[in-house]
Design a protein around this motif. Structure first.
Motif, PDB file in Angstrom:
ATOM      1  N   TYR A 113       0.796  -1.227   0.000  1.00 58.83           N
ATOM      2  CA  TYR A 113       0.000   0.000   0.000  1.00 58.83           C
ATOM      3  C   TYR A 113       0.832   1.284   0.000  1.00 58.83           C
ATOM      4  O   TYR A 113       0.283   2.367  -0.104  1.00 58.83           O
ATOM      5  CB  TYR A 113      -0.927   0.018   1.208  1.00 58.83           C
ATOM      6  CG  TYR A 113      -1.952  -1.087   1.171  1.00 58.83           C
ATOM      7  CD1 TYR A 113      -3.003  -1.043   0.281  1.00 58.83           C
ATOM      8  CD2 TYR A 113      -1.836  -2.181   2.011  1.00 58.83           C
ATOM      9  CE1 TYR A 113      -3.936  -2.060   0.231  1.00 58.83           C
ATOM     10  CE2 TYR A 113      -2.764  -3.205   1.974  1.00 58.83           C
ATOM     11  CZ  TYR A 113      -3.813  -3.135   1.079  1.00 58.83           C
ATOM     12  OH  TYR A 113      -4.725  -4.147   1.026  1.00 58.83           O
TER      13      TYR A 113
ATOM     14  N   ASN B 129       0.404   3.118  -3.318  1.00 51.60           N
ATOM     15  CA  ASN B 129      -0.980   3.252  -3.768  1.00 51.60           C
ATOM     16  C   ASN B 129      -1.365   4.734  -3.791  1.00 51.60           C
ATOM     17  O   ASN B 129      -1.148   5.442  -2.811  1.00 51.60           O
ATOM     18  CB  ASN B 129      -1.899   2.477  -2.815  1.00 51.60           C
ATOM     19  CG  ASN B 129      -3.314   2.370  -3.329  1.00 51.60           C
ATOM     20  OD1 ASN B 129      -3.725   3.113  -4.201  1.00 51.60           O
ATOM     21  ND2 ASN B 129      -4.049   1.424  -2.770  1.00 51.60           N
ATOM     22  N   PRO B 130      -1.917   5.239  -4.879  1.00 50.27           N
ATOM     23  CA  PRO B 130      -2.273   6.664  -4.935  1.00 50.27           C
ATOM     24  C   PRO B 130      -3.391   7.039  -3.958  1.00 50.27           C
ATOM     25  O   PRO B 130      -3.537   8.208  -3.624  1.00 50.27           O
ATOM     26  CB  PRO B 130      -2.722   6.881  -6.374  1.00 50.27           C
ATOM     27  CG  PRO B 130      -2.921   5.537  -6.958  1.00 50.27           C
ATOM     28  CD  PRO B 130      -2.152   4.564  -6.139  1.00 50.27           C
ATOM     29  N   LYS B 131      -4.157   6.072  -3.481  1.00 49.63           N
ATOM     30  CA  LYS B 131      -5.209   6.364  -2.504  1.00 49.63           C
ATOM     31  C   LYS B 131      -4.660   6.528  -1.092  1.00 49.63           C
ATOM     32  O   LYS B 131      -5.359   6.994  -0.204  1.00 49.63           O
ATOM     33  CB  LYS B 131      -6.244   5.244  -2.492  1.00 49.63           C
ATOM     34  CG  LYS B 131      -7.063   5.153  -3.748  1.00 49.63           C
ATOM     35  CD  LYS B 131      -8.085   4.052  -3.607  1.00 49.63           C
ATOM     36  CE  LYS B 131      -8.909   3.909  -4.862  1.00 49.63           C
ATOM     37  NZ  LYS B 131      -9.890   2.817  -4.736  1.00 49.63           N
ATOM     38  N   ASN B 132      -3.418   6.143  -0.868  1.00 52.72           N
ATOM     39  CA  ASN B 132      -2.809   6.228   0.449  1.00 52.72           C
ATOM     40  C   ASN B 132      -2.526   7.691   0.787  1.00 52.72           C
ATOM     41  O   ASN B 132      -1.762   8.357   0.095  1.00 52.72           O
ATOM     42  CB  ASN B 132      -1.504   5.416   0.466  1.00 52.72           C
ATOM     43  CG  ASN B 132      -0.897   5.326   1.840  1.00 52.72           C
ATOM     44  OD1 ASN B 132      -1.303   6.003   2.764  1.00 52.72           O
ATOM     45  ND2 ASN B 132       0.102   4.474   1.954  1.00 52.72           N
ATOM     46  N   PRO B 133      -3.112   8.230   1.858  1.00 51.51           N
ATOM     47  CA  PRO B 133      -2.877   9.633   2.201  1.00 51.51           C
ATOM     48  C   PRO B 133      -1.442   9.912   2.662  1.00 51.51           C
ATOM     49  O   PRO B 133      -1.022  11.057   2.676  1.00 51.51           O
ATOM     50  CB  PRO B 133      -3.875   9.909   3.323  1.00 51.51           C
ATOM     51  CG  PRO B 133      -4.237   8.589   3.874  1.00 51.51           C
ATOM     52  CD  PRO B 133      -4.055   7.596   2.773  1.00 51.51           C
TER      53      PRO B 133
END
Length: 63
Positions: A44, A47-51
């Motif tokens: 993760y 992952n581009p969704k990881n803040p």
């Protein structure tokens, strides 16, 4: 006789609640550690969704 619901000796609050307070603090700490480990896992981390992806990339660039 009670004055406005106040007793002569107060009812203990912290003494019987210490196991629950201790377990709550331990749970909060361990869940936070598990979240940090999961966010930084290789699966993760990119992952581009990881803040935290930008922060992790900066930390990995310094190493």
């Amino acid at each position: 006789m009670a004055f406005l619901g106040m007793r002569k000796w107060p009812t203990p609050v912290l003494k019987p609640m210490w196991p629950f307070l201790t377990a709550s603090l331990l749970t909060f700490y361990l869940v936070g550690k598990m979240q940090a480990a999961g966010v930084r896992s290789p699966e993760y981390a990119n992952n581009p969704k990881n803040p935290y992806a930008e922060q992790i990339a900066r930390e990995q660039a310094h190493h």
